[in-house]
Design an enzyme around this catalytic site. Structure first.
Site, PDB file in Angstrom:
ATOM      1  N   TYR A  95     -90.599 -12.814 -33.778  1.00  0.00           N
ATOM      2  CA  TYR A  95     -89.649 -13.233 -34.819  1.00  0.00           C
ATOM      3  C   TYR A  95     -89.492 -14.751 -34.810  1.00  0.00           C
ATOM      4  CZ  TYR A  95     -85.316 -13.404 -37.561  1.00  0.00           C
ATOM      5  OH  TYR A  95     -84.359 -13.672 -38.509  1.00  0.00           O
TER       6      TYR A  95
ATOM      7  N   LYS B 255     -90.342 -17.476 -37.880  1.00  0.00           N
ATOM      8  CA  LYS B 255     -89.368 -18.364 -38.509  1.00  0.00           C
ATOM      9  C   LYS B 255     -89.751 -19.829 -38.349  1.00  0.00           C
ATOM     10  CE  LYS B 255     -86.948 -15.083 -40.182  1.00  0.00           C
ATOM     11  NZ  LYS B 255     -86.900 -14.861 -41.650  1.00  0.00           N
TER      12      LYS B 255
ATOM     13  N   THR C  84     -74.622  -9.531 -40.554  1.00  0.00           N
ATOM     14  CA  THR C  84     -75.517  -8.743 -41.401  1.00  0.00           C
ATOM     15  C   THR C  84     -76.069  -7.585 -40.577  1.00  0.00           C
ATOM     16  OG1 THR C  84     -77.491  -9.990 -40.767  1.00  0.00           O
ATOM     17  CG2 THR C  84     -76.229 -10.823 -42.666  1.00  0.00           C
TER      18      THR C  84
END
Length: 250
Positions: free
Chosen positions: A156, A160, A191
């Site tokens: 991840y 990014k 979120t």
């Protein structure tokens, strides 16, 4: 009857089914712009589009999977056909897993994440940029994992960091045509993806409690920044990464 906005623009929002993408779509619609909501979970986008239309906004939904280039292309064409053009885009879609130490990374899962987050964003811009022939703006959504190390997030984090580079190159290439491309890197935001990363919502708030802001971000906080970057007020900002973390990495 639909309201008429003299300065209405048309924005394609990818990742609009939840989280920051959903909040960005709501913010843009509130500002009077037409929005096309794209995500794999089409029913959620359709529900949001219907909600926005009930408040007088111009909104529609289209299924978009970042792994399917034809769907990325079709989303742009859909926006042009439905609302007469494309003024800008928000690329907020992406995936988080696999999580875990590097020595335990599954190659197939890691490759899928990189295909989705990196190649997906690249191909999204491949089709968005030509549609902005007379200028426009794009905002990509990354993460502060590019600036603060979180063990167990190697694929991840790599994705990014790659998005920062993609944004800069796109900004340089689009500048001659009046196209701006910027990036927002949020810190802890409440979120569904953050809940998955931190374990639960309480852990998100705990992680943010010691920051200068003393609060976790909300999707609307990031949506307001996206709205600004897409606006004429941000006309002299291009190729920038805006860190929006309440001071988390200070």
């Amino acid at each position: 009857m639909e309201r008429v906005y003299p300065s209405t623009k048309v924005y394609l929002v990818l990742g609009a089914s939840s989280g920051i993408g959903r909040a960005a779509a709501q913010r843009l619609a509130k500002d009077g712009h037409a929005v096309v909501l794209g995500a794999r979970r089409l029913p959620l986008c359709q529900d949001l589009a219907e909600e926005l239309r009930s408040h007088g906004a111009r909104a529609d939904a289209v299924r978009v999977d970042l792994d399917v280039e034809s769907e990325l292309c079709e989303a742009v064409r859909f926006a042009q056909a439905r609302f007469g053009g494309l003024s800008g885009a928000v690329n907020a879609a992406g995936i988080l897993t696999p999580l875990g130490p590097i020595e335990a990374v599954d190659a197939e899962a890691a490759a899928q994440l990189l295909r989705t987050n990196v190649l997906g964003t690249l191909l999204a811009m491949k089709h968005q940029i030509p549609a902005l022939a007379e200028g426009g703006a794009i905002v990509n959504v990354a993460s502060i994992v590019g600036r603060k190390t979180f063990p167990g997030t190697a694929p991840y984090t790599a994705s990014k960091l790659a998005m920062v580079g993609l944004t800069r190159v796109a900004a340089a290439e689009g500048a001659e045509r009046g196209i701006r491309v910027n990036l927002v890197s949020p810190g802890p935001v409440v979120t569904a993806m953050a809940r998955e990363a931190f374990g639960d919502e309480a852990s998100i708030h705990a992680a943010a409690a010691s920051t200068p802001a003393r609060r976790a971000g909300q999707p609307e906080d990031i949506a307001d920044i996206i709205g600004f970057l897409l606006s004429e007020e941000a006309r002299h900002i291009n190729g920038e990464e805006i860190v929006a973390d309440g001071g988390y990495i200070l």
